[in-house]
Write a protein that holds these residues in place. Structure first.
Motif: not given
Length: 221
Positions: A33-50, A206-211
């Motif tokens: 539940c939580r860690s898969p959501i966090t993993e994939r949202l993090n990957r998604h955000a990183l891909s969007a930024r980079l 969001d602020p983690v990926v930005t940082a």
């Protein structure tokens, strides 16, 4: 040892302390539940930024302290990821092992109990293990101008400097309450609660990926 299928922003071989990669490990209880959501949202955000710069060395994965080894993520977790346009495919649950902690450069846990469990495993994990919300609070207090420029020194050096800076602040910037650092377990809950947890995780990331990247999220008006 290679990164597990479908887990990395950049899939690279592990050769001990790899100076060319930075591994982020998300930890919850069952890893469904939580860690898969966090993993994939993090990957998604990183891909969007980079964008196309996916070989900058950031690798994102997850595991559970009582991980359901080989299990798919919960269907409600998949639905939450779909809401954000994030990819849920290919996910396989894992039990947290020593090797995951050893090779992680940053461990972000759902709760303080998870953080304590990771640190209790040893491997000098204390200075690189935080709850997700704790890390968010700390990185908000870090002046991005004090971090290496990713274009000059690389994303990995910036990420490592960010973790060091956050660890240095930990004793000075405390949570307003114990609950402030917790992401509660939606396992068995209706989709509405899963979505509230997804929103909570996304806002914390969001602020983690930005940082990490030096690239702010694009705002839709």
């Amino acid at each position: 040892m290679t990164a597990p299928e479908g887990r990395g922003i950049a899939e690279t071989a592990y050769t001990g302390s790899n100076i060319d990669t930075f591994r982020i490990l998300h930890v919850s209880t069952g890893n469904v539940c939580r860690s898969p959501i966090t993993e994939r949202l993090n990957r998604h955000a990183l891909s969007a930024r980079l964008g196309a710069r996916l070989t900058d060395g950031l690798i994102v994965e997850s595991a559970g302290t009582w991980g359901h080894e080989g299990a798919p993520m919960e269907s409600n977790a998949e639905a939450v990821l779909a809401d954000f346009g994030a990819d849920a495919s290919g996910f396989v649950g894992r039990e947290l092992l020593d090797e995951h902690v050893i090779r992680a450069d940053l461990v972000l846990t759902a709760t303080r109990d998870h953080r304590a469990q990771v640190i209790s495993m040893g491997h000098s994990a204390g200075l690189r293990t935080f709850t997700l919300k704790e890390f968010t609070r700390l990185v908000r207090a870090i002046d991005p101008a004090t971090l290496p420029d990713p274009l000059d020194e690389g994303m990995v050096e910036r990420a490592r400097a960010l973790v060091r800076a956050a660890a240095a602040l930990r004793g000075w910037l405390l949570a307003p309450s114990a609950e402030a650092d917790e992401v509660y377990d939606p396992y068995g809950a209706p989709i509405t609660f899963f979505r509230s947890i997804g929103d909570e995780i996304n806002q914390a990331l969001d602020p983690v990926v930005t940082a990490l990247t030096g690239v702010p999220a694009r705002r839709v008006f």
